[in-house]
Write a protein that holds these residues in place. Structure first.
Motif, PDB file in Angstrom:
ATOM      1  N   SER A   1     -15.382 -19.672 -51.969  1.00  0.00           N
ATOM      2  CA  SER A   1     -14.791 -20.962 -52.323  1.00  0.00           C
ATOM      3  C   SER A   1     -15.379 -22.040 -51.427  1.00  0.00           C
ATOM      4  CB  SER A   1     -13.268 -20.919 -52.153  1.00  0.00           C
ATOM      5  OG  SER A   1     -12.712 -19.915 -52.997  1.00  0.00           O
ATOM      6  N   VAL A   2     -15.847 -23.105 -52.038  1.00  0.00           N
ATOM      7  CA  VAL A   2     -16.551 -24.168 -51.324  1.00  0.00           C
ATOM      8  C   VAL A   2     -15.754 -25.467 -51.405  1.00  0.00           C
ATOM      9  CG1 VAL A   2     -18.669 -25.531 -51.177  1.00  0.00           C
ATOM     10  CG2 VAL A   2     -18.784 -23.113 -51.823  1.00  0.00           C
ATOM     11  N   GLU A   3     -15.562 -26.096 -50.254  1.00  0.00           N
ATOM     12  CA  GLU A   3     -15.063 -27.470 -50.183  1.00  0.00           C
ATOM     13  C   GLU A   3     -16.209 -28.302 -49.613  1.00  0.00           C
ATOM     14  OE1 GLU A   3     -11.447 -27.837 -48.034  1.00  0.00           O
ATOM     15  OE2 GLU A   3     -10.423 -26.258 -49.170  1.00  0.00           O
ATOM     16  N   PRO A   4     -16.988 -28.985 -50.457  1.00  0.00           N
ATOM     17  CA  PRO A   4     -18.226 -29.620 -49.977  1.00  0.00           C
ATOM     18  C   PRO A   4     -17.997 -30.795 -49.043  1.00  0.00           C
ATOM     19  CG  PRO A   4     -17.824 -30.179 -52.266  1.00  0.00           C
ATOM     20  CD  PRO A   4     -16.811 -29.125 -51.899  1.00  0.00           C
ATOM     21  N   GLY A   5     -16.850 -31.449 -49.123  1.00  0.00           N
ATOM     22  CA  GLY A   5     -16.637 -32.634 -48.301  1.00  0.00           C
ATOM     23  C   GLY A   5     -17.461 -33.803 -48.817  1.00  0.00           C
ATOM     24  N   LYS A   6     -17.584 -34.819 -47.966  1.00  0.00           N
ATOM     25  CA  LYS A   6     -18.315 -36.009 -48.398  1.00  0.00           C
ATOM     26  C   LYS A   6     -19.815 -35.798 -48.276  1.00  0.00           C
ATOM     27  CE  LYS A   6     -17.886 -38.095 -43.798  1.00  0.00           C
ATOM     28  NZ  LYS A   6     -17.335 -39.211 -43.012  1.00  0.00           N
ATOM     29  N   ARG A   7     -20.535 -36.551 -49.076  1.00  0.00           N
ATOM     30  CA  ARG A   7     -21.994 -36.490 -49.040  1.00  0.00           C
ATOM     31  C   ARG A   7     -22.513 -37.590 -48.121  1.00  0.00           C
ATOM     32  NH1 ARG A   7     -26.018 -36.369 -54.361  1.00  0.00           N
ATOM     33  NH2 ARG A   7     -27.591 -34.997 -53.412  1.00  0.00           N
ATOM     34  N   TYR A   8     -23.370 -37.214 -47.184  1.00  0.00           N
ATOM     35  CA  TYR A   8     -23.911 -38.177 -46.228  1.00  0.00           C
ATOM     36  C   TYR A   8     -24.989 -39.018 -46.906  1.00  0.00           C
ATOM     37  CZ  TYR A   8     -21.557 -36.146 -42.175  1.00  0.00           C
ATOM     38  OH  TYR A   8     -20.617 -35.732 -41.269  1.00  0.00           O
ATOM     39  N   LEU A   9     -24.960 -40.305 -46.577  1.00  0.00           N
ATOM     40  CA  LEU A   9     -25.931 -41.245 -47.133  1.00  0.00           C
ATOM     41  C   LEU A   9     -26.849 -41.760 -46.032  1.00  0.00           C
ATOM     42  CD1 LEU A   9     -23.565 -43.349 -49.450  1.00  0.00           C
ATOM     43  CD2 LEU A   9     -24.855 -41.271 -50.021  1.00  0.00           C
TER      44      LEU A   9
ATOM     45  N   ALA B   1     -28.542 -30.708 -49.474  1.00  0.00           N
ATOM     46  CA  ALA B   1     -28.119 -31.669 -50.490  1.00  0.00           C
ATOM     47  C   ALA B   1     -27.351 -32.845 -49.903  1.00  0.00           C
ATOM     48  CB  ALA B   1     -27.264 -30.969 -51.541  1.00  0.00           C
ATOM     49  N   GLY B   2     -27.118 -32.833 -48.565  1.00  0.00           N
ATOM     50  CA  GLY B   2     -26.444 -33.956 -47.924  1.00  0.00           C
ATOM     51  C   GLY B   2     -24.999 -33.716 -47.584  1.00  0.00           C
ATOM     52  N   TYR B   3     -24.498 -32.484 -47.731  1.00  0.00           N
ATOM     53  CA  TYR B   3     -23.098 -32.172 -47.428  1.00  0.00           C
ATOM     54  C   TYR B   3     -23.050 -31.433 -46.091  1.00  0.00           C
ATOM     55  CZ  TYR B   3     -22.429 -33.368 -52.334  1.00  0.00           C
ATOM     56  OH  TYR B   3     -22.414 -34.017 -53.537  1.00  0.00           O
ATOM     57  N   TYR B   4     -22.793 -32.173 -45.025  1.00  0.00           N
ATOM     58  CA  TYR B   4     -22.844 -31.606 -43.682  1.00  0.00           C
ATOM     59  C   TYR B   4     -21.478 -31.185 -43.155  1.00  0.00           C
ATOM     60  CZ  TYR B   4     -27.724 -32.928 -43.294  1.00  0.00           C
ATOM     61  OH  TYR B   4     -29.087 -33.016 -43.478  1.00  0.00           O
ATOM     62  N   ASP B   5     -20.411 -31.455 -43.889  1.00  0.00           N
ATOM     63  CA  ASP B   5     -19.058 -31.092 -43.439  1.00  0.00           C
ATOM     64  C   ASP B   5     -18.421 -30.060 -44.364  1.00  0.00           C
ATOM     65  OD1 ASP B   5     -19.320 -32.918 -41.393  1.00  0.00           O
ATOM     66  OD2 ASP B   5     -18.444 -34.561 -42.554  1.00  0.00           O
ATOM     67  N   ALA B   6     -19.229 -29.283 -45.077  1.00  0.00           N
ATOM     68  CA  ALA B   6     -18.690 -28.339 -46.055  1.00  0.00           C
ATOM     69  C   ALA B   6     -17.940 -27.201 -45.369  1.00  0.00           C
ATOM     70  CB  ALA B   6     -19.817 -27.780 -46.909  1.00  0.00           C
ATOM     71  N   ARG B   7     -16.871 -26.718 -46.028  1.00  0.00           N
ATOM     72  CA  ARG B   7     -16.121 -25.536 -45.592  1.00  0.00           C
ATOM     73  C   ARG B   7     -16.235 -24.479 -46.680  1.00  0.00           C
ATOM     74  NH1 ARG B   7     -10.197 -26.581 -43.507  1.00  0.00           N
ATOM     75  NH2 ARG B   7     -10.514 -24.325 -43.216  1.00  0.00           N
ATOM     76  N   ILE B   8     -16.464 -23.248 -46.241  1.00  0.00           N
ATOM     77  CA  ILE B   8     -16.678 -22.151 -47.196  1.00  0.00           C
ATOM     78  C   ILE B   8     -15.817 -20.976 -46.766  1.00  0.00           C
ATOM     79  CG2 ILE B   8     -18.386 -20.658 -48.292  1.00  0.00           C
ATOM     80  CD1 ILE B   8     -20.520 -22.681 -47.332  1.00  0.00           C
ATOM     81  N   ASP B   9     -14.990 -20.457 -47.666  1.00  0.00           N
ATOM     82  CA  ASP B   9     -14.143 -19.294 -47.415  1.00  0.00           C
ATOM     83  C   ASP B   9     -14.512 -18.177 -48.379  1.00  0.00           C
ATOM     84  OD1 ASP B   9     -12.602 -20.555 -45.392  1.00  0.00           O
ATOM     85  OD2 ASP B   9     -11.478 -21.622 -46.962  1.00  0.00           O
TER      86      ASP B   9
END
Length: 610
Positions: free
Chosen positions: A120-128, A98-106
């Motif tokens: 728990s997901v922290e998706p971070g920014k979406r790459y364009l 989906a474009g979220y390459y810096d996501a953190r998942i715990d």
């Protein structure tokens, strides 16, 4: 089996020690408490994706999630830990797609009853997308810009795997539809720049040169040759190549009924700048046996059986033998039919038939020879406009009742007719429409050849409309008007007059029972016809539905349709929506019956009433 005295391995990913589940249940007291303490059911939660996840994202996760798949099963700590790890990898894959390459998942486990496992997901920014590069597309010339813009992807769009795959599919389809049969497209490559949060998409293209349609090529077979396939195809030699016309041809070949499978593909043409179309077909069983069974109050039981060889006279020249047996009809016919005659969906038909009709108002023994050329519609290629032109010769020996005396009379009629029709279908479905309109006009100039030759014209106009009200209700309305101009009623053969009443007319009345009657209370038909119907088609559950209906109609001796002396019928129908069309059972009652009309009428048949 695990050693009950050995400790569990630590699970730092889950964040809390495995809880004490208490003593073993009484029914399994023979097992150690320590072993049972390793098993538990758990609840599962996914947090932090509500703002970024669409329905497809959640569907994919729910279908592939190990935690969700085994949620109802008693599980030990090691199993839950492994499933959490698998789901973290799954989420990372879906998020990158989906474009979220810096996501953190715990992951964590809440020591509750039952246990609650949370991702728990922290998706971070979406790459364009920073660039969308289609190297090689410039070879398409003036069409390159339109092809590039038509894929639906541009700089600034999210680096979404689904959108990129859709853009690749769109480019493959569009370049084939714009005259490039041999274009090749290298699978897209995406380069991610974590420093800038941008992505570069590259998808090399080789158009392969523009082509125009050449010839149809087909190996020798017993079905048809290249010239007949060319008549079925919607493209012509010299026309710019369009890939979607190949799929249309493949479907049309299957629709002939004599082909079980067909392969249609482009090959390099014999002439420069052309592409030939290679066709390979496998035959289907050519013979079929069919049957039909129906019932209507006043008409009784009617059964029909037919045998068909669909390619007895290639190409597509079929022969059908048909027989009808019923309480009011016995008939037999031999039918020759050539499909796709000199053009797509044109049908040439010739029919020789003999029939004995025992209607309430007349008896007719008829021999007829008919021929027609028509443009037909079907469920695969529903058409807005259809037409037919034909010719008919008939000899009919008929018995009816003299109007003035009430005595039976028998006459022989020789009739020549040239029927034709034009129909517009703007509905959304041929068998079960839910919206749109249909309009049809049919006319038949006829000559009566017995005794003094005279002519007359039979004309009928049909109109129907359909409107969906919500998801479960369709309102349907129908109007039919008919007229016979040029001859008095008594001079017209009883079998060719207008009648009303029955399952496809005014329900609640017997077949052909509405209209003027003789001294014996038998219908005598008329020169004009008026009918209208209203239905509410309500879907209930599964394939079942209910249809309340209200019908009205009349037959008159006047030339033009009238709206007086209408007979009204109302009732309720049941529908079973099968794969091959609705099966209907209608029960109707006359509201203002004539003498002798039954209190209730029942009709069973295939298809909607209109």
């Amino acid at each position: 089996m695990l050693d009950p005295n050995s400790p569990l391995a630590p699970m730092p990913e889950l964040g809390v020690p495995w809880p004490d589940l208490g003593p073993a249940p009484a029914e399994v007291a023979d097992q150690s408490r320590t072993e049972l303490g390793e098993l538990s059911r758990y609840e599962f939660r996914l947090e932090g994706v509500d703002a970024i996840a669409d329905a497809l994202f959640l569907q994919r996760f729910n279908e592939l999630s190990a935690l969700k798949t085994h949620q109802k099963e008693p599980s030990n700590a090691a199993q839950i830990d492994r499933r959490a790890r698998e789901d973290i990898v799954l989420l990372q894959t879906l998020l990158r797609g989906a474009g979220y390459y810096d996501a953190r998942i715990d992951s964590s486990v809440a020591n509750t009853a039952p246990l609650t496992v949370t991702l728990s997901v922290e998706p971070g920014k979406r790459y364009l997308l920073d660039t969308v590069d289609l190297p090689g597309l410039a070879a398409a010339g003036a069409k390159a810009r339109g092809l590039g813009e038509g894929i639906g992807l541009a700089p600034g769009d999210p680096a979404d795997a689904d959108r990129i795959a859709a853009a690749e599919a769109a480019l493959r389809a569009k370049i084939g539809q714009q005259g490039f049969p041999f274009a090749t497209i290298t699978p897209p490559a995406l380069v991610i720049d974590h420093a800038t949060g941008r992505a570069r998409l590259t998808m090399p293209v080789d158009p392969g040169g523009e082509r125009r349609f050449g010839q149809v090529i087909i190996p020798p077979n017993k079905l048809f040759g290249a010239s007949h396939v060319a008549k079925i195809a919607r493209f012509r030699t010299g026309q710019l190549y369009d890939s979607k016309l190949l799929e249309d041809l493949r479907r049309a070949l299957i629709q002939t009924g004599i082909v079980s499978s067909a392969e249609v593909k482009p090959v390099e043409g014999k002439s420069p700048g052309t592409v030939d179309i290679a066709v390979d077909v496998k035959p289907a069983p050519p013979r079929t046996i069919g049957g039909e069974l129906g019932y209507g109050t006043g008409e009784g039981i009617r059964a029909e059986v037919d045998w068909t060889h669909r390619n007895l006279f290639p190409p597509e020249g079929g022969l059908t033998l048909r027989a009808v047996g019923g309480e009011q009809e016995q008939s037999g016919s031999v039918i020759f039919r050539r499909n796709n005659f000199e053009g797509r969906d044109r049908v040439l038909t010739a029919q020789l038939s003999a029939a004995n009709l025992n209607r309430p108002g007349f008896q007719a023994t008829t021999f007829s020879l008919t021929g027609s050329l028509e443009r037909q519609t079907n469920i695969f290629f529903q058409k807005a406009w259809t037409w037919s032109v034909g010719a008919e010769l008939a000899a009919s020996d008929e018995r009816d009742t003299a109007l003035r005396t009430g005595l039976s009379q028998r006459r022989t009629f020789f009739i020549a007719a040239m029927p034709f029709s034009l129909v517009y279908d703007g509905s959304d479905d041929l068998l079960n429409p839910t919206r749109g309109v249909r309009l049809g006009a049919r006319a038949s100039p006829e000559l009566s050849l017995q005794g003094d030759v005279f002519g007359y014209a039979r004309t009928q106009i049909d109109a129907s409309a359909y409107r969906a009200v919500g998801e479960r209700v369709v309102l349907a309305a129908r109007l039919r008007l008919g007229t016979i101009i040029g001859a008095p009623r008594d001079a017209i053969a009883p079998s060719r007059r207008f009648y009303a009443g029955g399952g496809a007319s005014v329900r609640g009345y017997s077949f052909q029972a509405i209209g003027p009657r003789d001294l014996n209370n038998l219908p005598i038909g008329g020169r004009s016809l008026t009918e209208f119907s209203l239905e509410g088609r309500v879907k209930l559950f599964g394939p079942f539905g209910l249809v309340p209906f209200f019908d009205a109609g009349t037959v008159s001796t006047a030339e033009l349709p009238v709206f007086s002396n209408l007979r009204f019928g109302a009732g309720l129908g049941v529908r079973y929506y099968s794969n091959f069309g609705p099966i209907r059972i209608d029960v109707g009652a006359p509201i203002n019956p004539q003498r002798g009309d039954p209190p209730v009428a029942v009709y069973v048949s295939l298809g909607q009433a209109f």
